[in-house]
Design a protein around this motif. Structure first.
Motif, PDB file in Angstrom:
ATOM      1  N   UNK A  62     -16.209  17.441  -4.693  1.00 27.01           N
ATOM      2  CA  UNK A  62     -15.975  18.564  -5.612  1.00 27.01           C
ATOM      3  C   UNK A  62     -16.829  18.438  -6.864  1.00 27.01           C
ATOM      4  N   UNK A  63     -16.963  17.213  -7.374  1.00 31.67           N
ATOM      5  CA  UNK A  63     -17.819  16.999  -8.550  1.00 31.67           C
ATOM      6  C   UNK A  63     -19.259  17.415  -8.248  1.00 31.67           C
ATOM      7  N   UNK A  64     -19.745  17.024  -7.081  1.00 34.84           N
ATOM      8  CA  UNK A  64     -21.118  17.358  -6.694  1.00 34.84           C
ATOM      9  C   UNK A  64     -21.286  18.868  -6.530  1.00 34.84           C
ATOM     10  N   UNK A  65     -20.268  19.535  -6.018  1.00 35.33           N
ATOM     11  CA  UNK A  65     -20.331  20.996  -5.901  1.00 35.33           C
ATOM     12  C   UNK A  65     -20.336  21.645  -7.283  1.00 35.33           C
ATOM     13  N   UNK A  66     -19.553  21.113  -8.209  1.00 31.40           N
ATOM     14  CA  UNK A  66     -19.555  21.615  -9.587  1.00 31.40           C
ATOM     15  C   UNK A  66     -20.927  21.434 -10.229  1.00 31.40           C
ATOM     16  N   UNK A  67     -21.556  20.291  -9.960  1.00 33.75           N
ATOM     17  CA  UNK A  67     -22.891  20.038 -10.493  1.00 33.75           C
ATOM     18  C   UNK A  67     -23.895  21.033  -9.905  1.00 33.75           C
TER      19      UNK A  67
END
Length: 187
Positions: free
Chosen positions: A35-40
């Protein structure tokens, strides 16, 4: 048949209900990082934020694998486990109070995410007190050191410019590495 299922990790109450708390720690960590990578990717988080959140979460998970191998499910993470991890950082790894506090904050964000998604009922990082930071000890360069630096700077102008920017303009090293030529106006 039931005994064999139980030996392989089967939990009857997990099958009977839709309780998310019986997810493994690795599942929650991997999903959180995803999810963090998708937010980035969606430009909702900066790369430094992604890197910090991911590193702290993965280091905590690595600690659990090494020092707390019995903890498998996310619901087994309690306040005492987090305190043991933070103590490990402070007393074994000998990190400073700032690093201790940053780890506490970022783990709190991870567990808040777990609570929001239904993997935990409450945030186990809540209520853990931060460490007091030691005041920075700043050293003023004496005249002799400034002269040596200036002499060295005559041959290495880029280095000298970087030193003067950090010393006189209070630019932090992280910010210094991100400055582009287009960011500087000389008039």
């Amino acid at each position: 048949e039931l005994n064999e299922k139980l030996k392989s990790g089967w939990l009857p109450f997990y099958e009977a209900t839709e309780i998310k708390e019986f997810k493994t720690i690795s599942y929650c960590v991997e999903l959180y990082v995803e999810y963090l990578e998708k937010d980035f990717t969606a430009n909702e988080k900066r790369f430094d934020t992604l890197r910090s959140y991911r590193n702290v979460t993965k280091k905590f998970y690595a600690y659990l694998l090494e020092k707390e191998p019995k903890a498998k499910l996310i619901l087994e993470i309690k306040k005492d486990v987090i305190i043991r991890y933070l103590d490990y950082l402070l007393y074994v790894k000998e990190v400073k109070a700032v690093t201790y506090n940053n780890n506490l904050i970022l783990l709190g964000i991870f567990f808040k995410w777990c609570v929001e998604r239904g993997y935990l009922k409450n945030n186990p990082a809540e209520g853990i007190t931060k460490k007091k930071k030691q005041p920075k000890i700043r050293q003023i360069l004496d005249a002799q050191t400034k002269t040596k630096l200036k002499e060295y700077g005559k041959e290495n102008t880029a280095f000298y410019t970087a030193c003067m920017l950090t010393y006189y303009c209070y630019i932090r090293t992280t910010e210094m590495t991100k400055i582009k030529v287009a960011d500087v106006r000389l008039f």
